[in-house]
Design a protein around this motif. Structure first.
Motif, PDB file in Angstrom:
ATOM      1  N   LEU A 251       0.822  -1.211   0.000  1.00 35.67           N
ATOM      2  CA  LEU A 251       0.000   0.000   0.000  1.00 35.67           C
ATOM      3  C   LEU A 251       0.856   1.262   0.000  1.00 35.67           C
ATOM      4  O   LEU A 251       0.542   2.247  -0.677  1.00 35.67           O
ATOM      5  CB  LEU A 251      -0.937  -0.008   1.204  1.00 35.67           C
ATOM      6  CG  LEU A 251      -2.071  -1.038   1.164  1.00 35.67           C
ATOM      7  CD1 LEU A 251      -2.774  -1.102   2.518  1.00 35.67           C
ATOM      8  CD2 LEU A 251      -3.066  -0.705   0.061  1.00 35.67           C
ATOM      9  N   ALA A 252       1.952   1.249   0.771  1.00 35.27           N
ATOM     10  CA  ALA A 252       2.813   2.428   0.859  1.00 35.27           C
ATOM     11  C   ALA A 252       3.580   2.673  -0.439  1.00 35.27           C
ATOM     12  O   ALA A 252       4.176   3.748  -0.608  1.00 35.27           O
ATOM     13  CB  ALA A 252       3.784   2.278   2.021  1.00 35.27           C
ATOM     14  N   SER A 253       3.575   1.695  -1.346  1.00 34.70           N
ATOM     15  CA  SER A 253       4.199   1.882  -2.655  1.00 34.70           C
ATOM     16  C   SER A 253       3.313   2.704  -3.584  1.00 34.70           C
ATOM     17  O   SER A 253       3.737   3.088  -4.678  1.00 34.70           O
ATOM     18  CB  SER A 253       4.502   0.513  -3.293  1.00 34.70           C
ATOM     19  OG  SER A 253       5.409  -0.228  -2.496  1.00 34.70           O
ATOM     20  N   HIS A 254       2.072   2.942  -3.156  1.00 33.09           N
ATOM     21  CA  HIS A 254       1.143   3.756  -3.947  1.00 33.09           C
ATOM     22  C   HIS A 254       1.432   5.235  -3.691  1.00 33.09           C
ATOM     23  O   HIS A 254       1.713   5.639  -2.558  1.00 33.09           O
ATOM     24  CB  HIS A 254      -0.300   3.437  -3.543  1.00 33.09           C
ATOM     25  CG  HIS A 254      -1.330   3.928  -4.498  1.00 33.09           C
ATOM     26  ND1 HIS A 254      -1.724   5.260  -4.549  1.00 33.09           N
ATOM     27  CD2 HIS A 254      -2.057   3.288  -5.454  1.00 33.09           C
ATOM     28  CE1 HIS A 254      -2.640   5.405  -5.476  1.00 33.09           C
ATOM     29  NE2 HIS A 254      -2.867   4.229  -6.048  1.00 33.09           N
ATOM     30  N   SER A 255       1.352   6.035  -4.725  1.00 31.66           N
ATOM     31  CA  SER A 255       1.707   7.457  -4.610  1.00 31.66           C
ATOM     32  C   SER A 255       0.791   8.238  -3.678  1.00 31.66           C
ATOM     33  O   SER A 255       1.162   9.295  -3.173  1.00 31.66           O
ATOM     34  CB  SER A 255       1.691   8.113  -5.995  1.00 31.66           C
ATOM     35  OG  SER A 255       0.386   8.045  -6.570  1.00 31.66           O
ATOM     36  N   ALA A 256      -0.411   7.704  -3.410  1.00 29.36           N
ATOM     37  CA  ALA A 256      -1.376   8.439  -2.578  1.00 29.36           C
ATOM     38  C   ALA A 256      -1.399   7.960  -1.132  1.00 29.36           C
ATOM     39  O   ALA A 256      -2.213   8.440  -0.335  1.00 29.36           O
ATOM     40  CB  ALA A 256      -2.778   8.312  -3.178  1.00 29.36           C
ATOM     41  N   VAL A 257      -0.515   7.029  -0.775  1.00 31.20           N
ATOM     42  CA  VAL A 257      -0.588   6.399   0.551  1.00 31.20           C
ATOM     43  C   VAL A 257       0.714   6.587   1.318  1.00 31.20           C
ATOM     44  O   VAL A 257       1.803   6.441   0.764  1.00 31.20           O
ATOM     45  CB  VAL A 257      -0.903   4.891   0.426  1.00 31.20           C
ATOM     46  CG1 VAL A 257      -0.979   4.252   1.812  1.00 31.20           C
ATOM     47  CG2 VAL A 257      -2.200   4.678  -0.333  1.00 31.20           C
ATOM     48  N   GLU A 258       0.578   6.872   2.603  1.00 26.24           N
ATOM     49  CA  GLU A 258       1.731   6.966   3.491  1.00 26.24           C
ATOM     50  C   GLU A 258       1.681   5.840   4.508  1.00 26.24           C
ATOM     51  O   GLU A 258       0.690   5.675   5.225  1.00 26.24           O
ATOM     52  CB  GLU A 258       1.730   8.308   4.229  1.00 26.24           C
ATOM     53  CG  GLU A 258       2.912   8.482   5.167  1.00 26.24           C
ATOM     54  CD  GLU A 258       2.859   9.766   5.977  1.00 26.24           C
ATOM     55  OE1 GLU A 258       3.821  10.039   6.718  1.00 26.24           O
ATOM     56  OE2 GLU A 258       1.842  10.483   5.882  1.00 26.24           O
ATOM     57  N   GLY A 259       2.711   5.035   4.562  1.00 29.22           N
ATOM     58  CA  GLY A 259       2.795   3.972   5.556  1.00 29.22           C
ATOM     59  C   GLY A 259       3.353   4.513   6.854  1.00 29.22           C
ATOM     60  O   GLY A 259       4.451   5.063   6.873  1.00 29.22           O
ATOM     61  N   ARG A 260       2.628   4.351   7.946  1.00 25.79           N
ATOM     62  CA  ARG A 260       3.056   4.906   9.233  1.00 25.79           C
ATOM     63  C   ARG A 260       3.525   3.847  10.216  1.00 25.79           C
ATOM     64  O   ARG A 260       3.897   4.163  11.342  1.00 25.79           O
ATOM     65  CB  ARG A 260       1.921   5.722   9.857  1.00 25.79           C
ATOM     66  CG  ARG A 260       1.468   6.924   9.036  1.00 25.79           C
ATOM     67  CD  ARG A 260       2.592   7.907   8.772  1.00 25.79           C
ATOM     68  NE  ARG A 260       3.128   8.467   9.992  1.00 25.79           N
ATOM     69  CZ  ARG A 260       2.697   9.607  10.554  1.00 25.79           C
ATOM     70  NH1 ARG A 260       1.730  10.289   9.975  1.00 25.79           N
ATOM     71  NH2 ARG A 260       3.239  10.060  11.655  1.00 25.79           N
TER      72      ARG A 260
END
Length: 438
Positions: A251-260
């Motif tokens: 998911l964090a590899s998507h440009s609109a998502v930040e992995g926290r």
């Protein structure tokens, strides 16, 4: 200061902070009170205040080694990993034999994906302190590291000297033996490692089962909240070692998502709500629609996100799904599932940094797993179609369709980097950090 240190040792951080602050006020040009104050603030989870205290300490002596070590430690906890690594590298040139510096530097490199640099730091640590089980376990915890015969022998030779870190040494020996196909020997090491770890942490399966009973029978209905949040959390829930890190990496590899990463924010909010004689989930019944919305706002403020899509991959949030539905109706919930035997045995082989004490006993681990599946089945029934299951084995062996389904559930367009997730450069702080980059 001595009284403050005694209070801190007893776990009374409130009194410790009061005494440390008085010491800084009495003699603000003494560096030691500032260091004690900053350390206690870090332990209490007040990073901004700790940063301020450390700035005062470093203004007195910019080269003070312990102050710089504390600053690097603070940065590690604040996801400023590159900055922490820079400090540790500078410190290492001055104290090449400091195990705390070697450990911190290795951990920073591991989280940044600099595998060979992490290995070098951990190996130097193990070479200098072969009796320190933490050094060997740090190498084993890379998951894709193969011990040499010489390293295996060093662990065996120093096992009796590993006072306080015998558990970690046994976990490392378990992995080294497993990699060599010596499964009976490996399992004996894992058994002993878990027995030793279990002595340090308590867990009552009866209390956990009672909590699940309360969650299952609690009335989670509430007046709908028509308000909208501009931030959309994606909660990845499940058991530890079930693939949560892998799903977050995708998911964090998507440009609109930040992995926290694994955030404790929601659990901390629940702990703040609880009062003597009234615990979760009964305390939730006291909250009206406005209070529930405010709790959702407090969660987002605690995470530090006001808009956009982000991932919270704290596995234990499976206990809080009902609450999430009430306070963050816009949230997406992804359930990471793995074969029970593989999942439980992977937990049994893991020396967790904190929590997960149920995993150190096979009987309790299996009971915990059954209770987790029981609760997830209830959530799935209560909120049909709103919890997306991702099977770990299917994801690993046939990722394309699984990833596309995951993105679709989260309302995200397809992007190729999500399939090429192993190439995504980002800080990962979990036991699976190296596995998801393979």
């Amino acid at each position: 200061m001595t009284l403050g240190q005694i209070a801190q040792h007893k776990g009374d951080l409130r009194d410790a902070l009061i005494m440390y602050r008085k010491a800084t006020e009495a003699d603000p040009k003494q560096i030691e009170p500032w260091l004690l104050l900053s350390g206690a603030l870090i332990e209490r989870g007040e990073p901004e205040a700790a940063d301020t205290a450390l700035a005062m300490a470093l203004s007195l002596n910019t080269e003070h080694i312990e102050a710089r070590k504390l600053l690097a430690h603070l940065y590690m906890g604040n996801d400023r990993i590159a900055a922490a690594a820079e400090i540790y590298e500078s410190l290492l040139s001055e104290r090449a034999d400091d195990r705390g510096i070697l450990e911190g530097l290795g951990n920073a490199f591991r989280m940044m994906g600099r595998r060979e640099s992490a290995i070098e730091a951990y190996r130097n640590w193990a070479a200098l302190y072969p009796e320190d089980g933490n050094a060997w376990w740090s190498l084993a915890n890379l998951k894709n590291y193969t011990f040499s015969n010489d390293e295996l022998q060093q662990m065996r030779d120093h096992l009796a000297l590993a006072a306080g870190t015998e558990s970690q040494m046994h976990f490392a020996l378990g992995q080294a033996s497993e990699d060599r196909g010596e499964f009976r020997i490996s399992f004996q090491h894992y058994l002993q490692a878990n027995r030793l770890a279990r002595r340090l942490e308590t867990f009552m399966i009866s209390e956990h089962e009672a909590l699940i009973d309360r969650l299952v029978t609690f009335d989670w209905t509430s007046e709908p909240d028509d308000g909208a949040f501009s931030a959309v959390p994606i909660f990845i829930v499940g058991m530890p070692r079930s693939g949560t890190t892998l799903i977050e990496q995708i998911l964090a590899s998507h440009s609109a998502v930040e992995g926290r990463g694994e955030l404790s924010v929601l659990g901390d909010l629940v702990a703040e709500l609880e009062q003597p004689g009234e615990s979760y989930p009964s305390i939730v019944s006291k909250l009206d629609t406005l209070a529930l919305r405010e709790l959702g706002q407090r969660y987002l403020a605690g995470v530090g996100v006001s808009s956009g899509v982000f991932v919270d991959k704290m596995p234990n949030n499976f206990l809080l799904v009902g609450l999430i539905k009430l306070i963050l109706p816009q949230a997406k919930i992804v359930h990471a599932r793995r074969h029970p035997v593989a999942n439980c045995f992977s937990c049994f082989k893991q020396r967790f940094g904190r929590g997960q004490s149920y995993s150190y006993d096979l009987s309790e681990l299996s009971q915990y797993y059954l209770q987790y599946r029981r609760l997830m089945d209830v959530w799935q029934s209560r909120y049909p179609g709103t919890i997306h299951n991702v099977e770990y084995e299917t994801l690993v062996h046939g990722p394309d369709e699984v990833i596309k389904g995951l993105l679709d559930f989260c309302g995200l367009s397809f992007e190729q980097p999500c399939l090429d997730f192993h190439a995504t450069s980002r800080v990962i702080n979990s036991a699976s950090s190296e596995q998801v980059r393979e």
